[in-house]
Design a protein around this motif. Structure first.
Motif, PDB file in Angstrom:
ATOM      1  N   PRO A  14       0.830  -1.133   0.094  1.00  0.00           N
ATOM      2  CA  PRO A  14      -0.075  -0.178   0.115  1.00  0.00           C
ATOM      3  C   PRO A  14       0.795   1.244   0.085  1.00  0.00           C
ATOM      4  CG  PRO A  14      -0.201  -1.099   1.916  1.00  0.00           C
ATOM      5  CD  PRO A  14       0.690  -2.006   1.230  1.00  0.00           C
ATOM      6  N   LEU A  15       0.345   2.254  -0.535  1.00  0.00           N
ATOM      7  CA  LEU A  15       0.940   3.675  -0.835  1.00  0.00           C
ATOM      8  C   LEU A  15       0.590   4.411   0.288  1.00  0.00           C
ATOM      9  CD1 LEU A  15       2.974   5.264  -2.454  1.00  0.00           C
ATOM     10  CD2 LEU A  15       0.683   6.281  -3.612  1.00  0.00           C
ATOM     11  N   SER A  40      -4.334   4.941  -4.006  1.00  0.00           N
ATOM     12  CA  SER A  40      -3.633   6.197  -3.760  1.00  0.00           C
ATOM     13  C   SER A  40      -3.368   6.753  -2.354  1.00  0.00           C
ATOM     14  CB  SER A  40      -3.875   7.562  -4.415  1.00  0.00           C
ATOM     15  OG  SER A  40      -5.415   7.707  -3.812  1.00  0.00           O
ATOM     16  N   LYS A  41      -4.195   6.199  -1.344  1.00  0.00           N
ATOM     17  CA  LYS A  41      -4.019   6.656  -0.009  1.00  0.00           C
ATOM     18  C   LYS A  41      -4.376   5.484   0.988  1.00  0.00           C
ATOM     19  CE  LYS A  41      -6.898  10.029  -0.790  1.00  0.00           C
ATOM     20  NZ  LYS A  41      -7.939  11.125  -0.737  1.00  0.00           N
ATOM     21  N   SER A  42      -3.954   5.541   2.112  1.00  0.00           N
ATOM     22  CA  SER A  42      -4.216   4.575   3.200  1.00  0.00           C
ATOM     23  C   SER A  42      -4.585   5.153   4.475  1.00  0.00           C
ATOM     24  CB  SER A  42      -3.128   3.472   3.157  1.00  0.00           C
ATOM     25  OG  SER A  42      -3.235   2.457   4.357  1.00  0.00           O
ATOM     26  N   TYR A  43      -5.705   4.597   5.104  1.00  0.00           N
ATOM     27  CA  TYR A  43      -5.778   5.213   6.164  1.00  0.00           C
ATOM     28  C   TYR A  43      -5.892   4.072   7.429  1.00  0.00           C
ATOM     29  CZ  TYR A  43      -7.729   9.130   3.655  1.00  0.00           C
ATOM     30  OH  TYR A  43      -7.946  10.302   2.971  1.00  0.00           O
ATOM     31  N   PHE A  74      -9.000   4.439  -2.326  1.00  0.00           N
ATOM     32  CA  PHE A  74      -8.205   4.419  -1.277  1.00  0.00           C
ATOM     33  C   PHE A  74      -8.148   2.876  -0.426  1.00  0.00           C
ATOM     34  CE2 PHE A  74     -11.501   5.819   1.875  1.00  0.00           C
ATOM     35  CZ  PHE A  74     -12.257   6.572   0.929  1.00  0.00           C
ATOM     36  N   GLU A  75      -7.671   2.913   0.772  1.00  0.00           N
ATOM     37  CA  GLU A  75      -7.712   1.689   1.415  1.00  0.00           C
ATOM     38  C   GLU A  75      -7.717   2.076   2.899  1.00  0.00           C
ATOM     39  OE1 GLU A  75      -4.735  -1.379   1.662  1.00  0.00           O
ATOM     40  OE2 GLU A  75      -3.131   0.159   2.287  1.00  0.00           O
TER      41      GLU A  75
END
Ligand code: IPM
Ligand code: MG
Length: 376
Positions: A14-15, A40-43, A74-75
């Protein structure tokens, strides 16, 4: 499910676009989903299922979050830690150190519910509710947003007459980390007549207001000329809420009054099982939770209404992560599910489709997948 994104799953790196050092972040959270293209995003999300119906409603909200993330590119990495009665049983305290530090380290916290008969007679410091108050204080989330909206689909579920309830759309802004909940001194003693007494302290500092409420809010109001301000005593507010709730747009109030008025407002909407909340501070992760309790009487029976938690997940996306479009996807899906006639027992009326918590969750996922949301 969005087939194009969910098929051919394979592990990927993951990025991560966070300011926290990777060493602190990566090992603590497990990746729970994968998709064809790297998001593109991970939280990092801390999940606190808690007690009673908590695990059932959190499981639905988690699936909804995973699905919108895959659709929005996103993830989420979820970490589940115990709080409340579950934590008491596991560790002997209602808010273990690790739970608070995990919550603090995450981007947002989603909580189910806490409490149950089993722990009702515990001493105060060993009550599940104490864990929740410690969590709110620990995260310094002083502003609690509790929207109460009468949805057209549920207007008949309101305990008020249709013409009174219809169109109600208000927000209770409740101060959450001060007042009588936390004030000292508090306790039990004996008075000069030898009679047992109990005492609490309703104390506020200026950043929290209350006693200073009128003064502070009036002073602030000059900075917001487009906001119409009026003051009301709480007894009158409680009465006005059932007399003519449409007169309210936003109610800003202290901790204890906000607790009471938001429960009252929830019934106007038909069921407390529909109402989400967001608790936010000046910085750091927000805490998102339904305003209902753990409903031990129906726990584990697949009867709970998961929509308050699903809508809390939408608030998490909006206020916690700034993911407005994803938030709207969830909200649109809830409306679509209701439009398609699905109802849990608390909001059921004749002619609708009575479903359990799981089925309601599946229908929400179906709606998320099919409902097109226009870009913000
Ligand atoms: C709420 C609840 C809590 C509160 C309890 C469980 C401590 O009623 O979130 O409204 O009083 O704040
Ligand atoms: Mg309450």
């Amino acid at each position: 499910m969005a087939a194009s994104l969910q098929l051919n799953c394979k592990p990927f790196a993951p990025l991560l676009l966070h300011s926290k050092p990777a060493s602190k972040r990566v090992p603590r959270f497990s990746t729970v989903r994968c998709c064809a293209a790297a998001p593109s995003k991970s939280y990092n999300i801390t999940l606190l299922s808690g007690d009673g119906i908590g695990p059932e409603v959190i499981s639905v909200a988690k699936s909804a979050l995973q699905l919108v993330a895959s659709l929005e590119g996103f993830e989420f990495k979820f970490k589940e830690v115990p709080v409340g009665g579950a934590a008491l049983d596991l560790t002997g305290v209602p808010l273990p150190e690790e739970t608070l530090s995990t919550a603090k380290d995450s981007d947002a916290v989603l909580l189910g519910a806490i409490g149950g008969y089993k722990w009702d007679n515990n001493e105060k410091h060993l009550k599940p509710e104490t864990g929740l108050l410690q969590l709110r204080a620990g995260l310094k989330v002083f502003a609690n947003l509790r929207p109460a909206t009468v949805l057209p689909q549920l207007v008949d579920a309101s305990t008020l007459k249709k013409d009174v309830a219809e169109g109600v759309d208000l927000m209770v802004v409740r101060e959450l980390t001060g007042g009588i909940y936390f004030g000292k001194p508090r306790g039990f003693s004996t008075n000069e007549n030898g009679e047992e007494i109990g005492f609490n302290t309703e104390v506020y500092s200026s950043h929290e207001a209350s006693m200073l409420w009128r003064k502070r809010v009036t002073a602030l109001s000059s900075e917001y000329p487009d906001v119409e301000l009026s003051h009301m005593y709480v007894d009158n507010a409680a009465m006005q809420l059932v007399r003519n709730p449409k007169q309210f747009d936003t109610i800003v109030t202290n901790n204890i009054f906000g607790d009471i008025l938001s429960d009252e407002a929830s019934m106007i909407t038909g069921s407390i099982g529909m109402l989400p909340s967001a608790s936010i501070g000046e910085s750091g992760p927000g805490l998102f939770e339904p305003i209902h309790g753990s409903a031990p009487d129906i726990a584990g029976q697949d009867k709970a209404n998961p929509l308050a938690t699903v809508l809390s997940a939408a608030m998490l996306l909006r206020y916690g992560l700034g993911e407005e479009k994803a938030a709207r996807r969830i909200e649109a899906a809830v409306l679509d599910t209701l439009d398609r006639g699905y109802r849990t027992g608390d909001i059921y009326s004749a002619g609708q489709k009575l479903v359990g918590c799981k089925e309601m969750g599946e229908q929400v996922l179906k709606s998320i997948d099919s409902k097109v949301v226009t870009p913000v």
